[in-house]
Design a protein around this motif. Structure first.
Motif, PDB file in Angstrom:
ATOM      1  N   ASP B 137       7.550 -15.236   1.637  1.00 27.94           N
ATOM      2  CA  ASP B 137       6.553 -14.489   0.866  1.00 27.94           C
ATOM      3  C   ASP B 137       5.132 -14.889   1.248  1.00 27.94           C
ATOM      4  OD1 ASP B 137       8.576 -13.196  -0.367  1.00 27.94           O
ATOM      5  OD2 ASP B 137       8.194 -13.950  -2.376  1.00 27.94           O
ATOM      6  N   HIS B 138       4.942 -16.151   1.598  1.00 26.62           N
ATOM      7  CA  HIS B 138       3.613 -16.609   1.997  1.00 26.62           C
ATOM      8  C   HIS B 138       3.154 -15.878   3.261  1.00 26.62           C
ATOM      9  CE1 HIS B 138       0.237 -19.322   2.791  1.00 26.62           C
ATOM     10  NE2 HIS B 138       0.637 -19.290   4.044  1.00 26.62           N
ATOM     11  N   GLU B 140       4.204 -13.030   4.417  1.00 19.76           N
ATOM     12  CA  GLU B 140       3.967 -11.612   4.099  1.00 19.76           C
ATOM     13  C   GLU B 140       2.629 -11.435   3.383  1.00 19.76           C
ATOM     14  OE1 GLU B 140       7.413 -10.246   1.958  1.00 19.76           O
ATOM     15  OE2 GLU B 140       8.689 -10.357   3.729  1.00 19.76           O
ATOM     16  N   TYR B 141       2.341 -12.346   2.470  1.00 15.21           N
ATOM     17  CA  TYR B 141       1.085 -12.241   1.722  1.00 15.21           C
ATOM     18  C   TYR B 141      -0.131 -12.458   2.631  1.00 15.21           C
ATOM     19  CZ  TYR B 141      -2.346 -12.844  -1.969  1.00 15.21           C
ATOM     20  OH  TYR B 141      -3.454 -12.716  -2.771  1.00 15.21           O
ATOM     21  N   ALA B 144      -0.553  -9.146   4.416  1.00 11.19           N
ATOM     22  CA  ALA B 144      -1.082  -8.132   3.496  1.00 11.19           C
ATOM     23  C   ALA B 144      -2.561  -8.374   3.214  1.00 11.19           C
ATOM     24  CB  ALA B 144      -0.294  -8.138   2.183  1.00 11.19           C
ATOM     25  N   THR B 145      -2.908  -9.635   3.021  1.00 13.28           N
ATOM     26  CA  THR B 145      -4.293  -9.973   2.689  1.00 13.28           C
ATOM     27  C   THR B 145      -5.204  -9.705   3.881  1.00 13.28           C
ATOM     28  OG1 THR B 145      -3.523 -11.629   1.120  1.00 13.28           O
ATOM     29  CG2 THR B 145      -5.814 -11.820   1.850  1.00 13.28           C
ATOM     30  N   GLN B 147      -4.883  -7.421   6.052  1.00  8.88           N
ATOM     31  CA  GLN B 147      -5.103  -5.982   6.155  1.00  8.88           C
ATOM     32  C   GLN B 147      -5.985  -5.456   5.021  1.00  8.88           C
ATOM     33  OE1 GLN B 147      -5.566  -3.911   8.222  1.00  8.88           O
ATOM     34  NE2 GLN B 147      -3.575  -3.232   8.935  1.00  8.88           N
ATOM     35  N   ALA B 148      -5.967  -6.149   3.866  1.00  6.52           N
ATOM     36  CA  ALA B 148      -6.727  -5.652   2.713  1.00  6.52           C
ATOM     37  C   ALA B 148      -8.155  -6.186   2.662  1.00  6.52           C
ATOM     38  CB  ALA B 148      -5.999  -6.020   1.417  1.00  6.52           C
ATOM     39  N   GLU B 185       5.276  -3.275   9.108  1.00  7.29           N
ATOM     40  CA  GLU B 185       5.152  -3.207   7.636  1.00  7.29           C
ATOM     41  C   GLU B 185       3.697  -3.233   7.194  1.00  7.29           C
ATOM     42  OE1 GLU B 185       7.425  -2.904   5.335  1.00  7.29           O
ATOM     43  OE2 GLU B 185       6.562  -3.666   3.480  1.00  7.29           O
ATOM     44  N   TYR B 186       2.860  -3.986   7.920  1.00  9.50           N
ATOM     45  CA  TYR B 186       1.471  -4.174   7.469  1.00  9.50           C
ATOM     46  C   TYR B 186       0.454  -3.507   8.391  1.00  9.50           C
ATOM     47  CZ  TYR B 186       3.633  -7.321   4.195  1.00  9.50           C
ATOM     48  OH  TYR B 186       4.430  -7.815   3.194  1.00  9.50           O
ATOM     49  N   ASP B 187       0.895  -2.626   9.277  1.00  9.10           N
ATOM     50  CA  ASP B 187      -0.002  -1.885  10.181  1.00  9.10           C
ATOM     51  C   ASP B 187      -0.885  -2.821  10.996  1.00  9.10           C
ATOM     52  OD1 ASP B 187       0.923   0.531   8.962  1.00  9.10           O
ATOM     53  OD2 ASP B 187      -0.489   0.213   7.335  1.00  9.10           O
TER      54      ASP B 187
END
Lengths: 404, 404
Positions: B137-138, B140-141, B144-145, B147-148, B185-187
């Motif tokens: 999860d780390h 993945e996070y 995600a972060t 990309q955001a 998954e996260y482009d």
């Protein structure tokens, strides 16, 4: 003779609707159309609460722009808008400049934090695919870390949602479905999880029928949501948020996750470009042009349309943005062809607020509805917005058919 | 007459093997057996690198202890061991005390950080289901972060693995498979992701055949792994790690993720209970009892068995722990029945190190193998450990059948 050049900024509900309507209506060499968007995909903003909670994968919430535009008529440009130079009639992108004869500003809204301290740093907002994906992963990471750490921080299992408006309530509904799954995934006792909704207004879902509001509150409370109504968020910190009823009763809620869903404003690009705006929203003319501009239309979250009946602005919704797209496509062609422009009149077919995948409240065709009927109607509405842009094939590809 | 009471601490490979062997061998009322474990499930430690990378769900890596024990003969107690009181012959749990006549200490190992600064605070270790899930999860996070966030921190896409031993290499192999999926998954552009392995020893997989090692390095480099061999981790910080070749060439690697896979030591419980140990490992007698103890057996990662041929300890593996479990079950019954105890002799059938789901290196039946042959053999080994504990039904339920 040079072809008129139409530039559409943004491929959200309004922009994409404008583009797809225009491409159907124009002849092969009548105009030049450019559609500009940051990403090469469109996302359903009204479905983002599901991707954020993790109940719907973000790939289900988006589709390629190229799959709905006709490349013979519309040129897609992936780019980021910096501002509009109205005098020179061109758009400044990070990647270059685009001159226009007719411009459609459909750049969407932004989260409004009302200057509340710490929200920008410590709170998430449900604004796009990237942020939705991050919220989903953040919550999962909090649960995983809680289970892995030796000194357990209970606040990792507390999720605070700021705002009990449409987005806040719909997100809470999804969380209510998602938390039991998360507890299973991370071996966590569901009783340890807290979902708290903080709303400054004296009621949940202001403007909704009170009977429906009561139903929604009762259903969400059953799913484990605690409401703190008439309570304002004063500040977000690294470890939680500070809330208060009035000035005196101030309280800190320790939490690992704050999702701010209490406000939408227009896009800063609108202000930066010199349009007269209130919180990024331009009060447009009846034909949807910006006041004082013959060639610039503004629609969607950055436009303000007054509901004359109650003398208040319509809320910025996908429904209105799409209807505006239809009107703008008509009006641009009217300008080019020397015809008369039409006045935009919203046609509110209904409003349904979901409370998870199997429950909702709403009004449609003048009727109040709750539960599975309302939930079914919500999916019809979601599928309809796909249909209006991409026809039946898009509905088949991206539609919601988990109807019981 | 009071029945002899056998207490087994830990339901890992060694403890569970002891319990299942004992339950087959004892008569209905011959002995009392208690099996103590922190969780109500057993996990396959040797599969955790897959759960950590996210290539195998953690539920595939574990199974309920109740599904393999015979409740008529073994009582399962979910509890956390604090220490063993050897004088009073009882085990102190967080939840209470358990007296014993015969004790099997099979409490597993712990990550060894060799006192390197910051590792405990800032690095993850692949030690159990909770930590594996958190690593997954780390990462993945982080993606995600990245990309955001507006100001993108490239180091979020850098993963550093400390150690090129068995666990490090197997985890790198899985990462090689997982990163392309994560990018989708996260482009994220796969070229932006860095996977770096830092190893202080002068070679990857010390002790392995050099030809196989070269194959492994080449295959992992193809998957995007960069090796820094002969390079020590000096310190982990909030923003990365500091590494060096010798004292002079010190370098900082900025990274959002450090996974420390460079050392296993015995369990602190062993030292706390006063057994003579080196880094938590007790050099056991040939019959697997702790020196000076008639009634305490120590097996698995907290035991030390010398390979006489090379005068060095056997590495702590699942294979050896399970074989020790068989011997301990035999020896406890021998003690009770007044028979002769047997000497533990490891029977190393082969060693296979996976390089992702479709590649591996190894030696089995005295033959070197690589690629799909070795990968197939790895899955046979994985399924065999299930078979030994739970028979064919457990293999069917939890086995690996993605064999091409």
């Amino acid at each position: 003779m040079r072809k008129p050049k139409i530039v559409i900024l943004g491929a959200g509900y309004g922009g994409l609707m404008t583009a797809t309507r225009l491409q159907k209506a124009v002849g092969m060499n009548e105009v030049e159309i450019q559609l500009v968007n940051k990403n090469d995909y469109h996302y359903e903003t009204t479905w983002l609460h599901e991707a954020s909670a993790g109940t719907l994968h973000h790939d289900r919430v988006r589709y390629d722009i190229s799959s709905v535009i006709d490349r013979n008529k519309v040129e897609f440009i992936q780019g980021t808008v910096v501002e509009v130079n109205r005098e020179e009639k061109k758009v400044i992108l990070e990647e270059g400049e685009l001159p226009y004869d007719y411009l459609v500003v459909a750049v969407g809204g932004e989260s409004e934090t009302f200057g509340i301290k710490g929200l920008k740093e410590y709170a998430f907002s449900i604004v796009n695919v990237n942020s939705a994906r991050q919220i989903r992963d953040h919550i999962e990471y909090q649960f995983a870390t809680y289970q892995a750490e030796e000194d357990k921080k209970e606040e990792r299992l507390t999720i605070v949602v700021g705002g009990a408006g449409f987005t806040g309530i719909e997100f809470l509904g999804e969380l209510g479905n998602r938390v039991p799954e998360l507890c299973k995934e991370y071996d966590i006792d569901p009783h340890k999880v807290k979902i708290i909704c903080v709303e400054a207004a004296p009621t949940v879902l202001p403007g909704f029928d009170p009977e429906l509001v009561n139903y929604a509150v009762a259903q969400l409370e059953k799913k484990g949501v605690t409401f703190m109504i008439g309570t304002a968020v004063k500040e977000a910190t690294e470890t939680g948020i500070i809330v208060g009823k009035g000035e005196d009763e101030v309280e800190e809620i320790k939490t690992g996750t704050v999702v701010w869903a209490a406000g939408v404003r227009g896009n800063a690009i609108v202000e930066k470009s010199g349009f007269e705006a209130m919180r990024g929203r331009v009060k447009v003319q009846p034909d949807l042009r910006a006041p004082g501009h013959d060639d610039v239309f503004i629609i969607g979250d950055s436009s303000l349309v007054i509901n004359e009946e109650i003398n208040r602005p319509y809320p910025p919704t996908a429904q209105i943005a799409m209807q505006q797209g239809v009107t703008v496509a008509h009006n641009i062609l009217a300008l080019i062809r020397g015809k008369e422009l039409e006045t935009f009149v919203p046609d509110i077919k209904g409003t349904v607020c979901s409370l998870g995948h199997d429950d909702a409240i709403g009004v449609a065709f003048g009727k109040k509805m709750t539960g599975s009927t309302a939930s079914f109607m919500k999916k019809v509405i979601d599928n309809r917005s796909l249909f209006m842009v991409g026809g039946p094939s898009l509905v088949l590809k991206k539609g919601k058919f988990n109807i019981f």
